[in-house]
Scaffold this motif. Structure first.
Motif, PDB file in Angstrom:
ATOM      1  N   ASN A  23       0.827  -1.223   0.000  1.00 14.74           N
ATOM      2  CA  ASN A  23       0.000   0.000   0.000  1.00 14.74           C
ATOM      3  C   ASN A  23       0.850   1.256   0.000  1.00 14.74           C
ATOM      4  O   ASN A  23       0.562   2.219   0.704  1.00 14.74           O
ATOM      5  N   GLY A  24       1.918   1.234  -0.773  1.00 17.25           N
ATOM      6  CA  GLY A  24       2.769   2.406  -0.917  1.00 17.25           C
ATOM      7  C   GLY A  24       3.831   2.579   0.156  1.00 17.25           C
ATOM      8  O   GLY A  24       4.684   3.443   0.039  1.00 17.25           O
ATOM      9  N   GLU A  25       3.795   1.763   1.209  1.00 16.00           N
ATOM     10  CA  GLU A  25       4.793   1.828   2.273  1.00 16.00           C
ATOM     11  C   GLU A  25       5.868   0.772   2.027  1.00 16.00           C
ATOM     12  O   GLU A  25       5.579  -0.270   1.449  1.00 16.00           O
ATOM     13  N   PRO A  26       7.086   1.012   2.513  1.00 12.26           N
ATOM     14  CA  PRO A  26       8.091  -0.055   2.439  1.00 12.26           C
ATOM     15  C   PRO A  26       7.582  -1.290   3.180  1.00 12.26           C
ATOM     16  O   PRO A  26       7.012  -1.181   4.271  1.00 12.26           O
ATOM     17  N   PHE A  27       7.760  -2.451   2.565  1.00 15.93           N
ATOM     18  CA  PHE A  27       7.296  -3.701   3.172  1.00 15.93           C
ATOM     19  C   PHE A  27       8.176  -4.035   4.370  1.00 15.93           C
ATOM     20  O   PHE A  27       9.397  -4.105   4.261  1.00 15.93           O
ATOM     21  N   ALA A  28       7.555  -4.234   5.521  1.00 10.82           N
ATOM     22  CA  ALA A  28       8.241  -4.630   6.753  1.00 10.82           C
ATOM     23  C   ALA A  28       7.626  -5.958   7.189  1.00 10.82           C
ATOM     24  O   ALA A  28       6.450  -5.995   7.565  1.00 10.82           O
ATOM     25  N   PRO A  29       8.375  -7.056   7.119  1.00 11.16           N
ATOM     26  CA  PRO A  29       7.763  -8.359   7.380  1.00 11.16           C
ATOM     27  C   PRO A  29       7.427  -8.591   8.849  1.00 11.16           C
ATOM     28  O   PRO A  29       8.129  -8.135   9.747  1.00 11.16           O
ATOM     29  N   ALA A  30       6.335  -9.285   9.048  1.00 12.18           N
ATOM     30  CA  ALA A  30       5.949  -9.841  10.341  1.00 12.18           C
ATOM     31  C   ALA A  30       5.609 -11.300  10.068  1.00 12.18           C
ATOM     32  O   ALA A  30       5.134 -11.647   8.979  1.00 12.18           O
ATOM     33  N   TYR A  31       5.870 -12.160  11.028  1.00  9.43           N
ATOM     34  CA  TYR A  31       5.683 -13.592  10.825  1.00  9.43           C
ATOM     35  C   TYR A  31       4.740 -14.153  11.882  1.00  9.43           C
ATOM     36  O   TYR A  31       4.824 -13.804  13.061  1.00  9.43           O
ATOM     37  N   LEU A  32       3.853 -15.027  11.440  1.00 10.53           N
ATOM     38  CA  LEU A  32       2.945 -15.756  12.318  1.00 10.53           C
ATOM     39  C   LEU A  32       3.113 -17.242  12.071  1.00 10.53           C
ATOM     40  O   LEU A  32       3.408 -17.664  10.942  1.00 10.53           O
ATOM     41  N   ARG A  33       2.883 -18.030  13.106  1.00  9.84           N
ATOM     42  CA  ARG A  33       2.833 -19.482  12.948  1.00  9.84           C
ATOM     43  C   ARG A  33       1.441 -19.932  13.346  1.00  9.84           C
ATOM     44  O   ARG A  33       0.924 -19.542  14.396  1.00  9.84           O
ATOM     45  N   ILE A  34       0.832 -20.739  12.495  1.00  7.11           N
ATOM     46  CA  ILE A  34      -0.482 -21.317  12.777  1.00  7.11           C
ATOM     47  C   ILE A  34      -0.290 -22.804  13.020  1.00  7.11           C
ATOM     48  O   ILE A  34       0.336 -23.506  12.213  1.00  7.11           O
ATOM     49  N   ASP A  35      -0.819 -23.269  14.128  1.00  7.89           N
ATOM     50  CA  ASP A  35      -0.825 -24.692  14.439  1.00  7.89           C
ATOM     51  C   ASP A  35      -2.196 -25.219  14.030  1.00  7.89           C
ATOM     52  O   ASP A  35      -3.170 -25.044  14.760  1.00  7.89           O
ATOM     53  N   PRO A  36      -2.306 -25.805  12.831  1.00  5.21           N
ATOM     54  CA  PRO A  36      -3.635 -26.167  12.331  1.00  5.21           C
ATOM     55  C   PRO A  36      -4.267 -27.315  13.116  1.00  5.21           C
ATOM     56  O   PRO A  36      -3.732 -28.406  13.162  1.00  5.21           O
ATOM     57  N   HIS A  37      -5.393 -27.026  13.750  1.00 10.79           N
ATOM     58  CA  HIS A  37      -6.133 -28.053  14.482  1.00 10.79           C
ATOM     59  C   HIS A  37      -7.200 -28.699  13.600  1.00 10.79           C
ATOM     60  O   HIS A  37      -7.565 -29.845  13.829  1.00 10.79           O
ATOM     61  N   PHE A  38      -7.713 -27.936  12.640  1.00  8.06           N
ATOM     62  CA  PHE A  38      -8.726 -28.445  11.719  1.00  8.06           C
ATOM     63  C   PHE A  38      -8.314 -28.071  10.298  1.00  8.06           C
ATOM     64  O   PHE A  38      -7.794 -26.983  10.072  1.00  8.06           O
ATOM     65  N   ALA A  39      -8.564 -28.963   9.372  1.00  6.20           N
ATOM     66  CA  ALA A  39      -8.286 -28.698   7.956  1.00  6.20           C
ATOM     67  C   ALA A  39      -9.485 -29.151   7.137  1.00  6.20           C
ATOM     68  O   ALA A  39     -10.102 -30.178   7.433  1.00  6.20           O
ATOM     69  N   THR A  40      -9.806 -28.358   6.122  1.00 10.73           N
ATOM     70  CA  THR A  40     -10.904 -28.672   5.212  1.00 10.73           C
ATOM     71  C   THR A  40     -10.384 -28.566   3.791  1.00 10.73           C
ATOM     72  O   THR A  40      -9.650 -27.641   3.466  1.00 10.73           O
ATOM     73  N   GLU A  41     -10.743 -29.530   2.954  1.00 11.70           N
ATOM     74  CA  GLU A  41     -10.367 -29.513   1.541  1.00 11.70           C
ATOM     75  C   GLU A  41     -11.632 -29.600   0.702  1.00 11.70           C
ATOM     76  O   GLU A  41     -12.559 -30.319   1.056  1.00 11.70           O
ATOM     77  N   HIS A  42     -11.629 -28.874  -0.403  1.00 11.23           N
ATOM     78  CA  HIS A  42     -12.726 -28.961  -1.369  1.00 11.23           C
ATOM     79  C   HIS A  42     -12.118 -29.018  -2.759  1.00 11.23           C
ATOM     80  O   HIS A  42     -11.152 -28.304  -3.046  1.00 11.23           O
ATOM     81  N   THR A  43     -12.663 -29.861  -3.616  1.00 11.14           N
ATOM     82  CA  THR A  43     -12.188 -29.940  -4.992  1.00 11.14           C
ATOM     83  C   THR A  43     -13.367 -29.838  -5.951  1.00 11.14           C
ATOM     84  O   THR A  43     -14.494 -30.206  -5.619  1.00 11.14           O
ATOM     85  N   LEU A  44     -13.077 -29.311  -7.125  1.00 13.85           N
ATOM     86  CA  LEU A  44     -14.022 -29.270  -8.228  1.00 13.85           C
ATOM     87  C   LEU A  44     -13.316 -29.921  -9.406  1.00 13.85           C
ATOM     88  O   LEU A  44     -12.260 -29.456  -9.832  1.00 13.85           O
TER      89      LEU A  44
END
Length: 151
Positions: free
Chosen positions: A118-139
């Motif tokens: 959005n026009g600002e210098p990119f400054a990274p931040a990091y998150l870790r997600i511990d997935p407890h549930f996963a859903t998949e859908h295919t077409l």
């Protein structure tokens, strides 16, 4: 009973096929979606996003959802040299998120960062997600199906 079929890819395997997805949670009681770059490490999802928006702080310690798909990457194969097998998929993961500081090897997995957000210098931040549930859908598509937008 043994089969000759290749097992379907897991949600984490599908996630590895695309570089970006969408993080969903709430901030100040309002829902929001934010784009993030992801990598999968040790069964967890690491996200890189712009710290200037503050989204990573809103997610820290909260249960979030993260989803990705190949809707823009896959296209039905019409025999015209187009890309893709025609199978569209989406995956969604739900679990707690926390701010992390990846080791250099993990940070390298993300590749080059954007220059600006959005026009600002990119400054990274990091998150870790511990997935407890996963859903998949295919077409599934076949070569006779065309993708068209209504006029």
């Amino acid at each position: 009973m043994p089969t000759d079929e290749t097992p379907a890819p897991t949600a984490l395997e599908l996630l590895r096929r695309v570089p970006y997805g969408r993080l969903a949670t709430s901030m100040r009681a309002l829902p929001f979606l934010a784009v993030a770059r992801h990598v999968v490490c040790d069964g967890r999802i690491l996200l890189r996003m712009h710290s200037g928006f503050g989204y990573h702080e809103a997610c820290d310690g909260s249960v979030v959802a993260y989803g990705a798909d190949n809707y823009n990457a896959a296209a039905p194969d019409h025999g015209d040299g187009g890309s893709g097998s025609g199978d569209l998929w989406s995956v969604q993961f739900t679990g707690p998120a926390e701010i992390v500081h990846p080791c250099p090897e993990q940070a390298e997995l993300f590749g080059a960062a954007p220059l600006r957000a959005n026009g600002e210098p990119f400054a990274p931040a990091y998150l870790r997600i511990d997935p407890h549930f996963a859903t998949e859908h295919t077409l599934d598509f076949d070569a006779s199906q065309l993708v068209r937008h209504a006029a």
